[in-house]
Design a protein around this motif. Structure first.
Motif, mmCIF file in Angstrom:
data_model
loop_
_atom_site.group_PDB
_atom_site.id
_atom_site.type_symbol
_atom_site.label_atom_id
_atom_site.label_comp_id
_atom_site.label_asym_id
_atom_site.label_seq_id
_atom_site.Cartn_x
_atom_site.Cartn_y
_atom_site.Cartn_z
ATOM 1 N N UNK A 134 -12.271 -9.185 3.754
ATOM 2 C CA UNK A 134 -12.093 -7.903 4.442
ATOM 3 C C UNK A 134 -10.715 -7.854 5.131
ATOM 4 N N UNK A 135 -10.291 -8.991 5.683
ATOM 5 C CA UNK A 135 -8.979 -9.022 6.339
ATOM 6 C C UNK A 135 -7.847 -8.783 5.337
ATOM 7 N N UNK A 136 -8.046 -9.217 4.110
ATOM 8 C CA UNK A 136 -7.043 -8.927 3.089
ATOM 9 C C UNK A 136 -7.038 -7.430 2.773
ATOM 10 N N UNK A 137 -8.224 -6.860 2.624
ATOM 11 C CA UNK A 137 -8.301 -5.415 2.392
ATOM 12 C C UNK A 137 -7.688 -4.671 3.581
ATOM 13 N N UNK A 138 -7.789 -5.278 4.759
ATOM 14 C CA UNK A 138 -7.212 -4.679 5.970
ATOM 15 C C UNK A 138 -5.701 -4.887 6.050
ATOM 16 N N UNK A 139 -5.141 -5.554 5.040
ATOM 17 C CA UNK A 139 -3.692 -5.690 5.012
ATOM 18 C C UNK A 139 -3.135 -6.814 5.866
ATOM 19 N N UNK A 185 -15.555 -11.972 5.578
ATOM 20 C CA UNK A 185 -14.618 -11.478 6.595
ATOM 21 C C UNK A 185 -13.174 -11.719 6.205
ATOM 22 N N UNK A 214 -5.931 -1.674 9.416
ATOM 23 C CA UNK A 214 -4.646 -1.415 8.760
ATOM 24 C C UNK A 214 -3.694 -0.648 9.668
ATOM 25 N N UNK A 230 0.831 -1.186 0.000
ATOM 26 C CA UNK A 230 0.000 0.000 0.000
ATOM 27 C C UNK A 230 0.876 1.250 0.000
ATOM 28 N N UNK A 285 -15.326 -1.538 0.805
ATOM 29 C CA UNK A 285 -13.936 -1.825 1.185
ATOM 30 C C UNK A 285 -13.032 -1.812 -0.043
ATOM 31 N N UNK A 287 -13.372 -8.258 14.649
ATOM 32 C CA UNK A 287 -14.666 -7.688 14.265
ATOM 33 C C UNK A 287 -15.597 -7.655 15.474
ATOM 34 N N UNK A 318 -12.096 -2.332 8.130
ATOM 35 C CA UNK A 318 -10.994 -2.773 7.261
ATOM 36 C C UNK A 318 -9.891 -1.732 7.179
ATOM 37 N N UNK A 345 -2.956 -3.914 13.993
ATOM 38 C CA UNK A 345 -2.207 -5.006 13.356
ATOM 39 C C UNK A 345 -1.362 -5.732 14.399
#
Lengths: 591, 591
Positions: free
Chosen positions: B205-210, B202, A135, A26, B522, A556, A131, A140
């Motif tokens: 979403x965790x992938x989008x959350x890095x 979910x 990050x 990113x 997301x 979540x 989400x 994290x």
């Protein structure tokens, strides 16, 4: 040519100088310096600086359009940074990647909050865009800590021959304590499953089944009104062992704590925790989960004041109540304003009827009710409270055990307000010998303090029917710095004793058979003595991470209305779904 | 004197001779030999023989009253067995314990079935007394295998920087595929949670959350009509990875399989599995999960029969159907009775309209519809089917793809009936390139074959609206010996493509936003390319354990009516509970 990454953003060093690499990540920040564009490229593993120079103008102009949170892949060569730009605080701080090719995987709109540590964004926004919140480096870190600690826990048990066995999520509704979450059955009209409040009966069944040592890291559910630090679903480390007594359960779990704290926080803790009875905890710290990071114990000064000139003291003691005190060291000169504010808190937060104070200053004792007390009594009160010159003594009077609990709250307020808590300490404690039952004035019946399967102490069994409140249980809690992080007990394994306890709890034969018949039956076919414990994983991780809320260690979480703001659950469902489940919505009662 | 065990029942050997030990366990068998009483004492770890002699008459007479499944503790001395009683097949077979003291922890009634391997007791009784069934060595072994394999899986992912992250059990209802289990919300009247059919959204979403690499071993729920090999709740190994393609997911999971089979079954498997497209699997094996432990591929003989004298062949091909065959090696002399039985199975089990056969025996070809066919055609049919003298050819005709599926079933019947399956083999296979969607005649709409988040192959994206059935998906299944043990895909990570796929599936803008808006949102804030897989843990363990049923690898399974016979769940609940949840039972419709 493959665009699979060759490295993560957290691993390149000057050892990799000259290598051609592919990174994915990113865009964290972009800086345009003259003809050079620098980008901090971020992934879960770290940040690597990448650079675009003007020699490749097409690439350079692509880079000019990169914005925060774009997801890109870059190919380039690892080069050393110029000396003055080296960042010694980052693993990748010596190098940068000179980009020769780039792919944009995904563009990004402006995020509703910045992706960085310590943001002040309100929690509702953070939960809606979970989400993005996830990050941020703090979350994290928490998620990774949780993942790693959990695995340490699992390996710990596996190394000791525990078997991890999954118990059902769709189980029987046996509400005894908290409310069950229910799940209507489509195939069995009019019938419902419940989600487990804990796998208690199943883990006991596993002991009867000879599994000997069981553990499970398992979701549990309680449909309760949510306080700030509760979640409708929570995770517990659930353990049961056969042929054990309290000592063996304690020693294994002391080792577990020692292992976790050493491995993940590099902190040494003594693998032998102090033990305290429930009674001692209540009478000395006003709570069943004492915070031992500071002293300030409760003193019972009833005997020295019961014949004093202050009527409230006398009548309190005459009616069976207690007069109790704590000593705040070195606060003997606290001003009247501060004392008034403390009194307010004693009343509004600790629930006391009022607060009396005594200041020991310059050899003199002044007391807020001094005009009713003679000097000798005040001196005795100070002595009983362990107070010396320069100290402040706070006194509450009232019926027990309430007055202890109020004083316990006041003690915590004082500990916080006067900075008495040494926050670098880890104070583990076993609290033992809980009462087996407590009387509910509201429901006019006894409830199990722990749960109905807890064994009474053998020496108290005779009092089960005659004086149940005097029966102590083989139950225990594990407390860390004033937080209950676990609890368990040695269980009943005899079906006659179990029936007797059910009777004390007002559960008649029929109800016992209907709800727990399978366990009573199981006990007839050879049940080993057994016991166990459940540890609250969420709270444990929260304490380890130094997080302020359970919501910061759960990927979540739900809010205090049990809603997930990200996906808007719970939500309405189709009438067709309800019909299939043989249920209908109730009309709301008219206002 | 402590009664804590010093050893389990599975560890004493002649090295411990002379030691005083304490053992705990279940009485497995008792033999009275003259004055001596021998007992096999059992726990999860093994069996140790203990003996009582007459010198301690009180102890001896206690021992006389011991019955099967009593739970006892004994103290005694380890002694060598007499030579003729040594059992070399047991770790403890050289020794016995001469008992000097005993405690009876629990008596036992006669169990409804024996606690031993391979019982014939009906499953209903076994499930009702699950705590006894679980004492049997086969189930104990299965539970321990499951526990250990699971931990191997976890360590495998942790070693590769995957984070195990718990996703919610109380989630949003988005029925798209199977039926959701619903959970009414008390705090949000009229609203419902659903139990996850999978944590699909979910984990994306965790992938989008890095989070980059996620896994979880997680309970999932489907409220479907239960076939023999389904459970309402099941456990999956759930995985998602960012910045990967199919190849990386395949190679990691091939290594995982290799690791598990080596560690727990000491079996070597090639860590590079063959791949086959869905189309090839269907046309060659009549299924998307081919069992490659035997050959017998399907041949399309349409071209050689389409102008034959047999009308059914001709019209089938004219209408776009296919005529397909398999060759059963060496069965060219199969008798008429056996062939009739096979034809019956082809119709009743495989769903074929009828079956045609051809025998190649002694240079002659006979065919069940031979009077309509000339010799040349029959020879061509045999050649196309790869048949040689001595073989049997089975032929089906019908519309595709049904006829392939029928032939696939017939192939399995033949494989079983003629013992063609080499059961010592492990044949893993990746099936790839599934169609993205399939048409439901019933609902007159397309459904996602995998799920709506599966990425179409880039080269097919243009056909999404114009010819959706021709779009292949980046989806894959992992097949072992004809069982699907996992499946996954590369996902869509672009919100425009996701919207287009929703539209193809007849999910309009509003519905998409309502159900999956959070995922579409997301994707607007920088989504990495990602993909994953889910492996069915229950089925995998079943195959590893050689068990016949999922119920033998799940501690507390449900029956085919989704009931737990041990505790009688689901069950009726109090009206008060329903009221709190704002629901009511529907009156059953009059018959």
């Amino acid at each position: 040519m493959s665009w699979n990454r060759t490295h993560t953003c957290g691993e390149l060093t000057s050892d990799d100088k000259g290598e051609e690499v592919v990174l994915n990540g990113w865009v964290s920040t972009r800086r345009d310096l003259g003809g050079l564009i620098f980008i901090d490229l971020r992934d879960r593993y770290g940040i690597t600086q990448i650079r675009f120079d003007e020699t490749n103008s097409k690439l350079h102009s692509m880079a000019e359009n990169l914005r925060s949170e774009y997801v890109i892949g870059v190919r380039g060569t690892v080069i050393n940074r110029s000396k003055e730009t080296i960042n010694p605080n980052m693993k990748t701080g010596e190098i940068e990647v000179d980009v020769s090719d780039m792919q944009i995987y995904s563009r990004a709109e402006t995020t509703p909050f910045e992706i960085k540590e310590d943001i002040s964004t309100n929690e509702e926004i953070r939960m809606r865009y979970r989400y993005l919140d996830l990050r941020r480096p703090d979350l994290q870190k928490n998620m990774l800590l949780r993942s790693q600690v959990t695995q340490t826990v699992r390996n710990f048990y596996h190394d000791r021959q525990f078997a991890e066995i999954e118990t059902p999520v769709l189980m029987k509704s046996t509400p005894e304590g908290a409310r069950d979450y229910l799940v209507p059955s489509r195939v069995n009209p009019g019938k419902f499953f419940a989600l487990p409040q804990s796998p208690q009966t199943y883990k006991q069944i596993l002991m009867v089944a000879g599994m000997d040592r069981y553990f499970q890291i398992v979701k549990c559910f309680r449909d309760e009104d949510l306080r700030a630090d509760r979640q409708p679903e929570f995770t517990q480390i659930d353990v049961e062992m056969s042929f054990v007594d309290e000592g063996e359960i304690f020693s294994i779990h002391e080792k577990l704590m020692k292992t976790i704290w050493k491995k993940h926080l590099n902190t040494d803790i003594d693998a032998s925790f102090p033990r305290m009875t429930y009674r001692e905890a209540l009478e000395t710290y006003g709570t069943d989960k004492p915070d031992l990071r500071f002293g300030v114990p409760i003193h019972d000064i009833s005997d020295v004041v019961k014949d004093s000139g202050f009527k409230i003291f006398n009548t309190t003691v005459q009616k069976g109540g207690r007069v109790v005190s704590i000593t705040v060291p070195g606060e003997g000169t606290l001003g009247r304003g501060a004392l008034d504010r403390l009194t307010d808190k004693a009343v509004s937060q600790a629930g006391a009827a009022g607060m009396i104070f005594m200041r020991l200053d310059g050899g003199e004792i002044t007391c807020s009710v001094g005009k009713f007390l003679d000097d000798e009594t005040m001196q005795k009160m100070a002595d009983e409270s362990g107070a010396k010159d320069g100290d402040l003594v706070l006194i509450l009077a009232g019926p027990a055990p309430d007055v202890y609990k109020q004083m316990g709250s006041l003690r915590l307020i004082v500990g916080n307000d006067f900075n008495l808590i040494n926050r670098s300490l880890l104070k583990f404690l076993w609290v033992t010998d809980f009462p087996l039952v407590e009387w509910s004035k509201e429901d006019k019946r006894y409830y199990a303090l722990h749960h109905p399967f807890t064994a009474p102490r053998p020496e108290d069994i005779d009092k089960l029917e005659s004086d149940p409140e005097q029966v102590n249980a083989r139950a225990y809690d594990l407390v860390l710095n004033g937080n209950e992080i676990g609890g368990g007990s040695i269980r009943i394994h005899d079906h006659e004793v179990q029936r007797r306890v059910f009777r004390v709890l007002g559960i008649d034969e029929e109800e016992a058979d209907e709800k727990f018949g399978f366990l009573l039956d199981a006990f007839k076919y050879g049940a080993p003595p057994h016991g166990g414990i459940a540890l609250g994983l969420d709270r444990m991780i929260m304490l380890m991470a130094g997080a302020n809320s359970l919501r910061d260690v759960i990927a979540f979480p739900k809010n205090q209305k049990a809603q997930s703001l990200m996906d808007n659950s719970p939500s309405e469902v189709d009438e067709k779904q309800l019909k299939e489940l043989h249920i209908a919505l109730r009309k709301p009662a008219p206002d």
